[in-house]
Design a protein around this motif. Structure first.
Motif, PDB file in Angstrom:
ATOM      1  N   GLU A   1      51.141  65.994  59.555  1.00  0.00           N
ATOM      2  CA  GLU A   1      51.882  65.509  58.395  1.00  0.00           C
ATOM      3  C   GLU A   1      52.998  64.561  58.818  1.00  0.00           C
ATOM      4  O   GLU A   1      53.219  63.526  58.182  1.00  0.00           O
TER       5      GLU A   1
ATOM      6  N   GLY B   1      53.221  60.470  57.960  1.00  0.00           N
ATOM      7  CA  GLY B   1      54.417  59.817  57.440  1.00  0.00           C
ATOM      8  C   GLY B   1      54.867  58.656  58.319  1.00  0.00           C
ATOM      9  O   GLY B   1      55.259  57.600  57.814  1.00  0.00           O
TER      10      GLY B   1
ATOM     11  N   ASP C   1      52.540  55.792  57.683  1.00  0.00           N
ATOM     12  CA  ASP C   1      52.853  55.150  56.409  1.00  0.00           C
ATOM     13  C   ASP C   1      54.101  54.273  56.498  1.00  0.00           C
ATOM     14  O   ASP C   1      54.248  53.323  55.747  1.00  0.00           O
TER      15      ASP C   1
ATOM     16  N   LEU D   1      61.801  54.620  58.321  1.00  0.00           N
ATOM     17  CA  LEU D   1      61.543  55.844  57.562  1.00  0.00           C
ATOM     18  C   LEU D   1      62.307  55.840  56.240  1.00  0.00           C
ATOM     19  O   LEU D   1      61.774  56.257  55.209  1.00  0.00           O
TER      20      LEU D   1
ATOM     21  N   ARG E   1      60.634  53.525  53.745  1.00  0.00           N
ATOM     22  CA  ARG E   1      59.376  54.085  53.240  1.00  0.00           C
ATOM     23  C   ARG E   1      59.590  55.292  52.331  1.00  0.00           C
ATOM     24  O   ARG E   1      58.961  55.425  51.303  1.00  0.00           O
ATOM     25  N   PHE E   2      60.505  56.187  52.716  1.00  0.00           N
ATOM     26  CA  PHE E   2      60.615  57.458  52.010  1.00  0.00           C
ATOM     27  C   PHE E   2      61.850  57.589  51.136  1.00  0.00           C
ATOM     28  O   PHE E   2      61.909  58.474  50.302  1.00  0.00           O
TER      29      PHE E   2
END
Length: 108
Positions: free
Chosen positions: A7, A11, A14, A88, A91-92
């Protein structure tokens, strides 16, 4: 929590960071790109070339004890953390990334 490493890696992929270092259960580490993985019986496995043994190791990603991102040659790993964090965040958490870049621009 069994699928934690896969997972995390999904991430990272991505966020544009598909190549990682996998810390294997035997205490070694190996670089692997997401494209060098496969699904076998619903389990994501890494296909790792083992030149010493002249084999391809098939390691369940979630059996790995850790994951990391190698900094590019000539780049200080401590400095590279900021690059990874920014990717990160974009993206998140895009709102936090915009706020951080705005406050950085104001500081200049």
């Amino acid at each position: 929590m069994v699928e934690l490493i896969s997972e995390i890696w999904a991430g990272l992929r991505d966020a544009g960071l598909p190549e990682v270092m996998l810390f294997l259960p035997d205490g070694t580490a190996s670089r692997c790109h997401w494209d060098d993985t496969a699904i076998v019986a619903d389990i994501r496995v890494a296909l790792l070339g083992d030149q010493e043994r002249k084999i391809v190791r098939i390691i369940p990603v979630d059996s790995c004890v850790g994951i990391g991102i190698a900094s590019p040659k000539g780049t200080d790993p401590m400095s590279y953390r900021g690059v990874i964090k920014e990717r990160l965040q974009v993206r998140f958490d895009p709102e936090q990334a915009v706020a951080a870049s705005s406050s950085h621009a104001e500081a200049l």
